[in-house]
Design a protein around this motif. Structure first.
Motif, mmCIF file in Angstrom:
data_model
loop_
_atom_site.group_PDB
_atom_site.id
_atom_site.type_symbol
_atom_site.label_atom_id
_atom_site.label_comp_id
_atom_site.label_asym_id
_atom_site.label_seq_id
_atom_site.Cartn_x
_atom_site.Cartn_y
_atom_site.Cartn_z
ATOM 1 N N PRO A 186 13.949 4.527 -5.391
ATOM 2 C CA PRO A 186 13.267 5.978 -6.056
ATOM 3 C C PRO A 186 13.967 7.270 -5.883
ATOM 4 C CG PRO A 186 11.894 4.639 -4.670
ATOM 5 C CD PRO A 186 12.896 4.014 -4.537
ATOM 6 N N THR A 187 14.028 8.009 -6.636
ATOM 7 C CA THR A 187 14.511 9.372 -6.884
ATOM 8 C C THR A 187 14.572 10.155 -5.545
ATOM 9 O OG1 THR A 187 12.944 10.618 -7.972
ATOM 10 C CG2 THR A 187 14.410 9.328 -9.210
ATOM 11 N N GLN A 292 14.198 -0.393 1.639
ATOM 12 C CA GLN A 292 12.777 -0.028 1.472
ATOM 13 C C GLN A 292 12.157 -0.770 2.626
ATOM 14 O OE1 GLN A 292 12.734 -0.603 -2.693
ATOM 15 N NE2 GLN A 292 11.423 1.221 -2.735
#
Length: 331
Positions: A186-187, A292
């Motif tokens: 994710p950004t 993550q």
């Protein structure tokens, strides 16, 4: 152990994992009352080298190439015991370097004539044995893992989803795979890469857009301390091969978990206590998933598991085992 003059033969003064490990050995020997002296072959005149060898009670070659060639020859000429210290898996290193048949034959001949060889991991030893075809008669092979630095872990107040890398920017470290990994996250995730090397221009080109938006930061390599690792949440490695990666030990000692590819050296280091920190395969996607997973874990569990890993790489064990080997080799 009697006080001995121990010559640590290095190839050069380049900073990196081998240099860090050699400094740790010198400090451990000094604390034990020994007299370690480090010499860089490429920066030392032949006269000064011969005088140092003449004074030495034992020679330690700090890697398996030029220092081992020189140590073996000087040990033969001046009748000094030699211990070769191998930091990387021989098979993988030579394959990646596309070593010629002649160089391989020379190394097999040399390695089978080294009386004492110390390896930083069981995988490094196994790769050596696969390359040489087995231990020579009377050869002593010892596994002494590197020691973690004696740092105080930083508080877990690091920026969430901020990742870091410390190491040489070279093909065997696969820094561009980390850029691919960052694109799959994710950004909100950012990556800071600390290092220099031949892959730097390609890395800058591959991550130019990520640098512009502040997701990728490149910093030059400098003296590594706990404060280097403190700003980020997780350290990420993407090496094709390793021996006993100091970056991983430094990260854990600084209180930051380390995620990496499932190469043998990291399976040996992290597998028993932090298997979740290893990607399921060697792809950027698998590395992103492992990152993550670790970022979402409770800090208390991570701290416990990191302490379990570090216990197996203690400076005390490193010092004790090296003193034992040097004492036996000098007899």
């Amino acid at each position: 152990m009697h006080t001995r003059y121990i010559l640590l033969l290095q190839e050069d003064m380049a900073v990196g994992g081998i240099h860090t490990a050699t400094q740790a050995l010198a400090n451990a020997l000094r604390c034990a009352g020994q007299i370690p002296v480090a010499l860089a072959l490429r920066n030392t005149r032949i006269g000064a080298l011969l005088r140092a060898v003449w004074r030495a009670d034992i020679i330690v070659a700090t890697n398996g190439f030029l220092p081992s060639y020189a140590a073996w020859l000087l040990g033969m000429l001046l009748r000094r015991p030699v211990v070769a210290w191998l930091h990387g898996p021989t098979q993988e290193v030579l394959e990646h370097a596309h070593a010629s048949a002649a160089k391989r034959a020379w190394l097999r001949w040399l390695y089978r004539r080294l009386r004492w060889v110390v390896f930083v991991s069981a995988h490094t030893r196994d790769s050596f044995l696969e390359f040489t075809g087995g231990a020579a008669a009377g050869q002593r092979l010892e596994v002494i893992p590197n020691a973690h630095p004696d740092w105080q872990p930083a508080p877990m107040g690091a920026s969430p989803q901020y990742l870091g890398f410390v190491g040489r920017l070279a093909p065997e470290k696969q820094p561009e795979l980390l850029v691919q990994m960052l694109r799959l996250l994710p950004t909100t995730y950012r990556l800071c890469m600390v290092g220099d090397g031949p892959s730097q221009p390609a890395l800058c080109a591959a991550g130019a857009d990520l640098q512009q938006v502040g997701r990728l930061e490149l910093r030059p390599f400098h003296l590594v301390q706990a404060t280097v690792y403190a700003p980020w949440q997780v350290t990420v490695l993407a090496s094709l091969y390793e021996g006993c990666p100091m970056a991983a030990l430094e990260s854990l000692a600084a209180g930051r978990p380390c995620v990496g590819l499932p190469i043998p050296a990291l399976r040996e280091m992290l597998g028993p206590d932090m298997p979740y920190a290893l990607a399921h395969d060697c792809s950027a996607a698998a590395l992103a998933r492992a990152v993550q997973t670790v970022c979402a874990m409770p800090p208390e569990q991570l701290a416990h598991d990191m302490a379990q890993v570090l216990r197996r790489y203690s400076p005390e064990r490193f010092s004790h085992n090296w003193q034992r080997v040097l004492q036996e080799a000098a007899c």
